[in-house]
Scaffold this motif. Structure first.
Motif, PDB file in Angstrom:
ATOM      1  N   UNK A 118       0.830  -1.210   0.000  1.00 32.67           N
ATOM      2  CA  UNK A 118       0.000   0.000   0.000  1.00 32.67           C
ATOM      3  C   UNK A 118       0.865   1.261   0.000  1.00 32.67           C
ATOM      4  N   UNK A 119       0.284   2.336  -0.542  1.00 31.92           N
ATOM      5  CA  UNK A 119       1.069   3.561  -0.766  1.00 31.92           C
ATOM      6  C   UNK A 119       1.452   4.289   0.519  1.00 31.92           C
ATOM      7  N   UNK A 120       0.802   3.976   1.644  1.00 28.42           N
ATOM      8  CA  UNK A 120       1.137   4.684   2.891  1.00 28.42           C
ATOM      9  C   UNK A 120       2.281   4.017   3.658  1.00 28.42           C
ATOM     10  N   UNK A 121       2.628   2.789   3.286  1.00 29.31           N
ATOM     11  CA  UNK A 121       3.592   2.018   4.093  1.00 29.31           C
ATOM     12  C   UNK A 121       4.950   2.725   4.157  1.00 29.31           C
ATOM     13  N   UNK A 122       5.479   3.116   2.998  1.00 32.52           N
ATOM     14  CA  UNK A 122       6.819   3.729   2.978  1.00 32.52           C
ATOM     15  C   UNK A 122       6.848   5.075   3.721  1.00 32.52           C
ATOM     16  N   UNK A 123       5.921   5.992   3.440  1.00 31.53           N
ATOM     17  CA  UNK A 123       5.978   7.267   4.178  1.00 31.53           C
ATOM     18  C   UNK A 123       5.733   7.116   5.680  1.00 31.53           C
ATOM     19  N   UNK A 124       4.900   6.170   6.100  1.00 34.32           N
ATOM     20  CA  UNK A 124       4.701   5.959   7.544  1.00 34.32           C
ATOM     21  C   UNK A 124       5.985   5.388   8.149  1.00 34.32           C
ATOM     22  N   UNK A 125       6.630   4.473   7.410  1.00 36.75           N
ATOM     23  CA  UNK A 125       7.875   3.877   7.898  1.00 36.75           C
ATOM     24  C   UNK A 125       8.948   4.959   8.130  1.00 36.75           C
ATOM     25  N   UNK A 126       8.990   5.931   7.211  1.00 40.35           N
ATOM     26  CA  UNK A 126       9.990   7.002   7.348  1.00 40.35           C
ATOM     27  C   UNK A 126       9.815   7.773   8.654  1.00 40.35           C
ATOM     28  N   UNK A 127       8.555   7.980   9.045  1.00 41.51           N
ATOM     29  CA  UNK A 127       8.280   8.769  10.257  1.00 41.51           C
ATOM     30  C   UNK A 127       8.266   7.921  11.517  1.00 41.51           C
ATOM     31  N   UNK A 128       7.619   6.740  11.423  1.00 43.42           N
ATOM     32  CA  UNK A 128       7.442   5.873  12.596  1.00 43.42           C
ATOM     33  C   UNK A 128       7.841   4.439  12.234  1.00 43.42           C
ATOM     34  N   UNK A 129       9.145   4.152  12.217  1.00 42.73           N
ATOM     35  CA  UNK A 129       9.588   2.800  11.823  1.00 42.73           C
ATOM     36  C   UNK A 129       8.953   1.703  12.686  1.00 42.73           C
ATOM     37  N   UNK A 130       8.672   2.023  13.957  1.00 45.32           N
ATOM     38  CA  UNK A 130       8.084   1.021  14.854  1.00 45.32           C
ATOM     39  C   UNK A 130       6.657   0.640  14.469  1.00 45.32           C
TER      40      UNK A 130
END
Ligand SMILES: CC(C)(COP(=O)(O)OP(=O)(O)OC[C@H]1O[C@@H](n2cnc3c(N)ncnc32)[C@H](O)[C@@H]1O)[C@@H](O)C(=O)NCCC(=O)NCCS
Ligand SMILES: Nc1ncnc2c1ncn2[C@@H]1O[C@H](COP(=O)(O)OP(=O)(O)OP(=O)(O)O)[C@@H](O)[C@H]1O
Length: 196
Positions: A43-55
């Protein structure tokens, strides 16, 4: 084609009422379901969320359980997540509308007033139920603690304010009552479209 926004506070019956609209022949797009797609693997949100909140990432998807813990611990987290998610949700919605063939498209959008979405629809229907029943229903789902529920509720416009702004108000006390009100809304919209 008529765009009907469907809103209401957490647990007040949006998803249930949305299905009643489907049974009357309306197309349905669901903002929460779009978020589920965006959070899932690929999904398109996975990478940008990972950048901010890897946990928040588990097996290449956004974990809602982890996200809820993060939101509870960090008061700025939900806003940051919304900045990522809301534009992606908007793209998903536009693609759905472009494809739909039904005369009425129901857009289930919990935060339609909070995100300025009312200007993009022809009318808004708001579901409502008293606050005690709301809390009971959300707690009965067992997916949130009381504290998590209160955090979410505090971010939403009060239910009576939403209802006051809406074109149609649907009380979700029983399914039968809700169905009657949905049928009335659909009849009213189809009637108005005939005369438009
Ligand atoms: C907070 C999260 C992790 C809770 O996940 P969970 O699976 O437990 O609940 P679910 O997604 O079904 O949400 C339950 C209800 O909470 C309310 N809600 C969700 N996000 C928000 C928000 N940002 N602000 C206010 N209310 C919200 C809605 O009424 C929603 O229907 C999740 O909702 C999330 O990631 N929200 C941020 C994305 C967002 O803004 N979504 C709203 C629709 S675009
Ligand atoms: N008209 C109704 N009569 C009786 N119970 C209802 C009615 N509408 C919804 N409910 C019940 O209320 C609960 C919450 O409903 P629903 O999941 O549709 O709410 P929602 O607004 O989509 O929730 P959320 O904002 O958390 O996504 C469910 O248990 C559902 O069965």
């Amino acid at each position: 084609m008529f765009l009907l926004g469907l809103t209401g506070s957490i647990g007040m019956g949006k998803s249930t009422t949305a299905q009643l609209f489907v049974q009357e022949g309306c197309a349905l797009w669901d903002a929460d379901a779009a978020v589920h797609r965006l959070y899932s693997t690929g999904g398109a949100a996975v990478a940008p969320v990972r950048d901010l909140f890897p946990d928040a990432i588990e097996e290449n998807a956004v974990s809602r359980a982890r996200l809820k813990e993060i939101i509870l611990a960090d008061p700025t987290a939900l806003k940051k997540i919304e900045v990522i998610v809301h534009p992606l949700v908007g793209q998903d919605r536009a693609a759905f509308i472009a494809e739909a063939a039904e005369d009425i498209i129901v857009l289930d959008i919990p935060l339609i007033y909070e995100t300025g979405g009312e200007g993009k629809v022809d009318a808004v229907a708001c579901v409502i139920i008293d606050a005690d029943t709301q809390k009971e229903r959300v707690m009965a789902r067992g997916t949130m603690t009381l504290e998590q529920f209160e955090v979410i509720r505090s971010k939403q416009l009060p239910a009576d304010e939403k209802a006051a702004r809406a074109d149609y108000v649907i009380t979700t006390d029983t399914i039968e009552n809700a169905r009657r009100q949905v049928q009335e809304v659909v009849r009213d919209i189809r009637e108005k479209q005939r005369h438009a």
